[in-house]
Design a protein around this motif. Structure first.
Motif, PDB file in Angstrom:
ATOM      1  N   LYS A 296       0.818  -1.203   0.000  1.00  0.00           N
ATOM      2  CA  LYS A 296       0.000   0.000   0.000  1.00  0.00           C
ATOM      3  C   LYS A 296       0.856   1.260   0.000  1.00  0.00           C
ATOM      4  CE  LYS A 296      -4.022  -1.991   2.318  1.00  0.00           C
ATOM      5  NZ  LYS A 296      -4.947  -1.879   3.472  1.00  0.00           N
ATOM      6  N   LYS A 297       2.148   1.092   0.280  1.00  0.00           N
ATOM      7  CA  LYS A 297       3.064   2.220   0.291  1.00  0.00           C
ATOM      8  C   LYS A 297       4.303   1.874  -0.530  1.00  0.00           C
ATOM      9  CE  LYS A 297       1.772   3.885   4.904  1.00  0.00           C
ATOM     10  NZ  LYS A 297       2.283   4.235   6.256  1.00  0.00           N
ATOM     11  N   GLY A 298       4.953   2.887  -1.057  1.00  0.00           N
ATOM     12  CA  GLY A 298       6.177   2.655  -1.800  1.00  0.00           C
ATOM     13  C   GLY A 298       7.095   3.854  -1.716  1.00  0.00           C
ATOM     14  N   ASN A 299       8.400   3.613  -1.787  1.00  0.00           N
ATOM     15  CA  ASN A 299       9.344   4.719  -1.830  1.00  0.00           C
ATOM     16  C   ASN A 299      10.563   4.288  -2.636  1.00  0.00           C
ATOM     17  OD1 ASN A 299      11.507   3.613   0.143  1.00  0.00           O
ATOM     18  ND2 ASN A 299       9.605   3.508   1.324  1.00  0.00           N
ATOM     19  N   LEU A 300      11.219   5.249  -3.240  1.00  0.00           N
ATOM     20  CA  LEU A 300      12.448   4.974  -3.968  1.00  0.00           C
ATOM     21  C   LEU A 300      13.353   6.191  -3.899  1.00  0.00           C
ATOM     22  CD1 LEU A 300      12.603   6.501  -7.015  1.00  0.00           C
ATOM     23  CD2 LEU A 300      10.806   4.862  -7.492  1.00  0.00           C
ATOM     24  N   TRP A 301      14.645   5.951  -4.059  1.00  0.00           N
ATOM     25  CA  TRP A 301      15.594   7.058  -4.156  1.00  0.00           C
ATOM     26  C   TRP A 301      16.522   6.807  -5.324  1.00  0.00           C
ATOM     27  CZ3 TRP A 301      20.711   5.810  -3.861  1.00  0.00           C
ATOM     28  CH2 TRP A 301      21.071   4.646  -3.175  1.00  0.00           C
ATOM     29  N   ASN A 302      17.040   7.895  -5.856  1.00  0.00           N
ATOM     30  CA  ASN A 302      17.938   7.826  -7.010  1.00  0.00           C
ATOM     31  C   ASN A 302      19.044   8.860  -6.862  1.00  0.00           C
ATOM     32  OD1 ASN A 302      18.402   9.571  -9.691  1.00  0.00           O
ATOM     33  ND2 ASN A 302      18.412   7.408 -10.244  1.00  0.00           N
ATOM     34  N   ASP A 325      17.286   2.806  -6.058  1.00  0.00           N
ATOM     35  CA  ASP A 325      16.921   1.759  -5.121  1.00  0.00           C
ATOM     36  C   ASP A 325      15.422   1.837  -4.874  1.00  0.00           C
ATOM     37  OD1 ASP A 325      16.314   0.490  -2.481  1.00  0.00           O
ATOM     38  OD2 ASP A 325      18.453   0.030  -2.550  1.00  0.00           O
ATOM     39  N   GLY A 326      14.710   0.759  -5.212  1.00  0.00           N
ATOM     40  CA  GLY A 326      13.259   0.769  -5.135  1.00  0.00           C
ATOM     41  C   GLY A 326      12.704   0.832  -3.736  1.00  0.00           C
ATOM     42  N   GLY A 327      13.402   0.364  -2.736  1.00  0.00           N
ATOM     43  CA  GLY A 327      12.892   0.441  -1.379  1.00  0.00           C
ATOM     44  C   GLY A 327      11.593  -0.324  -1.205  1.00  0.00           C
ATOM     45  N   LYS A 328      10.863  -0.022  -0.141  1.00  0.00           N
ATOM     46  CA  LYS A 328       9.621  -0.707   0.156  1.00  0.00           C
ATOM     47  C   LYS A 328       8.599  -0.503  -0.953  1.00  0.00           C
ATOM     48  CE  LYS A 328       5.938  -1.013   3.600  1.00  0.00           C
ATOM     49  NZ  LYS A 328       5.403  -0.477   4.868  1.00  0.00           N
ATOM     50  N   GLY A 329       8.056  -1.609  -1.462  1.00  0.00           N
ATOM     51  CA  GLY A 329       6.990  -1.521  -2.456  1.00  0.00           C
ATOM     52  C   GLY A 329       7.460  -1.279  -3.870  1.00  0.00           C
ATOM     53  N   TRP A 330       8.748  -1.017  -4.059  1.00  0.00           N
ATOM     54  CA  TRP A 330       9.264  -0.763  -5.402  1.00  0.00           C
ATOM     55  C   TRP A 330      10.570  -1.530  -5.588  1.00  0.00           C
ATOM     56  CZ3 TRP A 330       7.335   4.760  -5.191  1.00  0.00           C
ATOM     57  CH2 TRP A 330       6.497   5.053  -6.277  1.00  0.00           C
ATOM     58  N   GLY A 331      10.580  -2.465  -6.486  1.00  0.00           N
ATOM     59  CA  GLY A 331      11.833  -3.085  -6.884  1.00  0.00           C
ATOM     60  C   GLY A 331      12.349  -4.191  -6.010  1.00  0.00           C
ATOM     61  N   LYS A 332      11.764  -4.433  -4.839  1.00  0.00           N
ATOM     62  CA  LYS A 332      12.257  -5.501  -3.982  1.00  0.00           C
ATOM     63  C   LYS A 332      11.837  -6.874  -4.506  1.00  0.00           C
ATOM     64  CE  LYS A 332      14.388  -3.048  -0.881  1.00  0.00           C
ATOM     65  NZ  LYS A 332      15.845  -3.078  -0.811  1.00  0.00           N
ATOM     66  N   GLY A 333      10.672  -6.919  -5.163  1.00  0.00           N
ATOM     67  CA  GLY A 333      10.196  -8.188  -5.696  1.00  0.00           C
ATOM     68  C   GLY A 333      10.889  -8.553  -6.991  1.00  0.00           C
ATOM     69  N   LYS A 334      10.860  -9.828  -7.342  1.00  0.00           N
ATOM     70  CA  LYS A 334      11.580 -10.297  -8.518  1.00  0.00           C
ATOM     71  C   LYS A 334      10.869  -9.972  -9.825  1.00  0.00           C
ATOM     72  CE  LYS A 334      13.981 -14.024  -6.128  1.00  0.00           C
ATOM     73  NZ  LYS A 334      14.279 -15.474  -6.088  1.00  0.00           N
ATOM     74  N   ASN A 335       9.621  -9.474  -9.749  1.00  0.00           N
ATOM     75  CA  ASN A 335       8.891  -9.159 -10.972  1.00  0.00           C
ATOM     76  C   ASN A 335       9.293  -7.814 -11.563  1.00  0.00           C
ATOM     77  OD1 ASN A 335       7.389 -11.530 -10.829  1.00  0.00           O
ATOM     78  ND2 ASN A 335       5.852 -10.579  -9.507  1.00  0.00           N
ATOM     79  N   LEU A 336       9.980  -6.992 -10.792  1.00  0.00           N
ATOM     80  CA  LEU A 336      10.363  -5.672 -11.268  1.00  0.00           C
ATOM     81  C   LEU A 336      11.843  -5.682 -11.639  1.00  0.00           C
ATOM     82  CD1 LEU A 336       8.436  -3.432  -8.735  1.00  0.00           C
ATOM     83  CD2 LEU A 336       7.800  -4.025 -11.059  1.00  0.00           C
ATOM     84  N   THR A 337      12.124  -5.562 -12.926  1.00  0.00           N
ATOM     85  CA  THR A 337      13.507  -5.669 -13.395  1.00  0.00           C
ATOM     86  C   THR A 337      13.909  -4.468 -14.239  1.00  0.00           C
ATOM     87  OG1 THR A 337      12.770  -6.949 -15.323  1.00  0.00           O
ATOM     88  CG2 THR A 337      13.459  -8.186 -13.375  1.00  0.00           C
ATOM     89  N   THR A 338      13.283  -3.323 -14.026  1.00  0.00           N
ATOM     90  CA  THR A 338      13.645  -2.127 -14.771  1.00  0.00           C
ATOM     91  C   THR A 338      14.594  -1.254 -13.966  1.00  0.00           C
ATOM     92  OG1 THR A 338      12.812  -0.018 -15.646  1.00  0.00           O
ATOM     93  CG2 THR A 338      11.479  -1.086 -13.964  1.00  0.00           C
ATOM     94  N   THR A 339      15.580  -0.663 -14.637  1.00  0.00           N
ATOM     95  CA  THR A 339      16.543   0.191 -13.938  1.00  0.00           C
ATOM     96  C   THR A 339      15.901   1.489 -13.479  1.00  0.00           C
ATOM     97  OG1 THR A 339      17.273   0.997 -16.108  1.00  0.00           O
ATOM     98  CG2 THR A 339      18.582  -0.733 -15.078  1.00  0.00           C
ATOM     99  N   ASN A 340      14.697   1.801 -13.980  1.00  0.00           N
ATOM    100  CA  ASN A 340      13.984   2.965 -13.462  1.00  0.00           C
ATOM    101  C   ASN A 340      13.533   2.731 -12.029  1.00  0.00           C
ATOM    102  OD1 ASN A 340      14.241   4.558 -15.659  1.00  0.00           O
ATOM    103  ND2 ASN A 340      12.155   4.313 -16.403  1.00  0.00           N
ATOM    104  N   LEU A 341      13.482   1.470 -11.609  1.00  0.00           N
ATOM    105  CA  LEU A 341      13.014   1.149 -10.264  1.00  0.00           C
ATOM    106  C   LEU A 341      14.120   0.621  -9.364  1.00  0.00           C
ATOM    107  CD1 LEU A 341       9.596  -0.551 -11.044  1.00  0.00           C
ATOM    108  CD2 LEU A 341       9.985   1.700 -10.073  1.00  0.00           C
ATOM    109  N   ASN A 342      15.021  -0.166  -9.904  1.00  0.00           N
ATOM    110  CA  ASN A 342      15.999  -0.787  -9.031  1.00  0.00           C
ATOM    111  C   ASN A 342      17.216  -1.254  -9.836  1.00  0.00           C
ATOM    112  OD1 ASN A 342      17.276  -2.154  -6.896  1.00  0.00           O
ATOM    113  ND2 ASN A 342      15.301  -2.662  -5.993  1.00  0.00           N
ATOM    114  N   GLY A 343      18.243  -0.442  -9.928  1.00  0.00           N
ATOM    115  CA  GLY A 343      19.439  -0.826 -10.654  1.00  0.00           C
ATOM    116  C   GLY A 343      20.275   0.376 -11.023  1.00  0.00           C
TER     117      GLY A 343
END
Length: 354
Positions: A296-302, A325-343
């Motif tokens: 229900k929440k998400g955060n990321l930093w770049n 870094d996708g942080g909570k709710g963004w990019g931690k799961g294995k379904n998200l593989t875009t560098t816009n979210l985690n990389g």
């Protein structure tokens, strides 16, 4: 079979350019951005690309203006994006996908019609200030699509800019259907864009405040609710330093409430320009909106850093590195593989203006 439509278009533009040169000021212009991009996501493989438009949109266009006298001018901008990699048009269904505008200038200000960039995006009608990397540079750019920080371009639009009052101009824009298809609907079933903003500009200081919304009337169910943006940002030139900052609050029923901010600076260094920026986004899902990774929440930093060096007045080379870094709710799961979210992303390339 020979496709005559593109050939006819180019011949028509060439004839227009030759004839127009005697009647008004007409310019053929463009940018070519081509580079090499390496990326790696937390759950994905490393990738290597020959990448067009990483730091600026590759484009070509024609623009012109005719002086009608008594302070009145009529002008136009026709601009098409393309990929340097393969020559493909940005949108093969549009002859001028980036901008297609006709405007009237006078003592009353400027009135513009056509396909336009929104106030919080780019193009001739954009007044966004404070984004260190503009709306490009992958996830470091303010317009990173995965965080929905912008409404990009709209069709069937009318924009107005007032004359400058002590460096301040006021701006308003309306789109009667944000794309060609929904403009054919009944008005109450179109998506409409509304934007209001104020821009201050001087040699050492520039800043803007922008309110925007799209009503999404063409959608159905729980998604048929407006999304609102309030964005403010600016820069201040202090010697060789240009500190920059931008903040946005975004909200909508059955959508989400989102805060986003970016701070950084451009610095004149070694004959070129160095850029350093940090962006943080936090989002809370509202109502029945789609959740990110079930959260229900998400955060990321770049964080991103780049350097541009001019080889001439028209050509520059660049280097860039960024990590998100996708942080909570963004990019931690294995379904998200875009560098816009985690990389991370590393790029080198060249830009030529013509």
């Amino acid at each position: 079979m020979i496709k005559f439509k593109p050939i006819a278009l180019m011949l028509a533009l060439g004839a227009f350019y030759c004839q127009g040169a005697f009647a008004s000021q007409v310019t053929l212009y463009g940018k070519i951005d081509e580079g090499l991009l390496v990326g790696k996501t937390r759950h994905g493989d490393a990738t290597f690309q020959v990448k067009s438009s990483f730091t600026t949109g590759s484009r070509w266009g024609i623009k012109g203006v005719e002086d009608l006298g008594n302070g009145l001018k009529v002008g136009f901008i026709l601009e098409q994006g393309y990929s340097v990699d393969d020559g493909a048009a940005g949108d093969p269904d549009l002859a001028f996908n980036r901008e297609s505008a006709l405007y009237v200038d006078g003592g009353f200000g400027r009135l513009t019609f056509g396909r336009l960039g929104t106030l919080g995006f780019a193009q001739s009608t954009g007044i966004l200030r404070g984004a260190i990397f503009g709306v490009t540079h992958g996830a470091s750019g303010w317009a990173s699509g995965t965080t929905s920080l912008h409404f990009s371009r709209v069709d069937n639009a009318v924009a107005y800019k007032t004359p400058s009052f002590g460096g301040v101009t006021l701006h308003a824009m309306y789109s009667n259907g944000t794309n060609t298809d929904d403009s054919k609907n009944k008005w109450s079933k179109n998506n409409h864009y509304y934007g209001l903003g104020a821009l201050y500009s001087s040699k050492t200081l520039s800043g803007s405040v922008i309110f925007e919304t799209i009503d999404y009337k063409s959608l159905t169910g729980n998604t048929k609710h407006p999304l609102y943006h309030v964005t403010m940002g600016g820069w201040w030139q202090v010697g060789i330093f240009r500190p920059m900052a931008i903040y946005q609050y975004q909200w909508g029923e059955n959508r989400y409430k989102q805060h986003a901010a970016q701070i950084g600076s451009q610095i004149k260094l070694g004959g070129g320009t160095a850029k350093l920026g940090f962006k943080y986004v936090t989002r809370k899902i509202d109502g029945t909106a789609s959740k990110i990774e079930g959260e229900k929440k998400g955060n990321l930093w770049n964080v991103g850093a780049g350097y541009e060096y001019p080889l001439s007045k028209r050509t520059k080379v660049y280097g860039f590195a960024g990590y998100t870094d996708g942080g909570k709710g963004w990019g931690k799961g294995k379904n998200l593989t875009t560098t816009n979210l985690n990389g991370y992303q590393i790029a080198v390339g060249m830009v030529h203006d013509f």
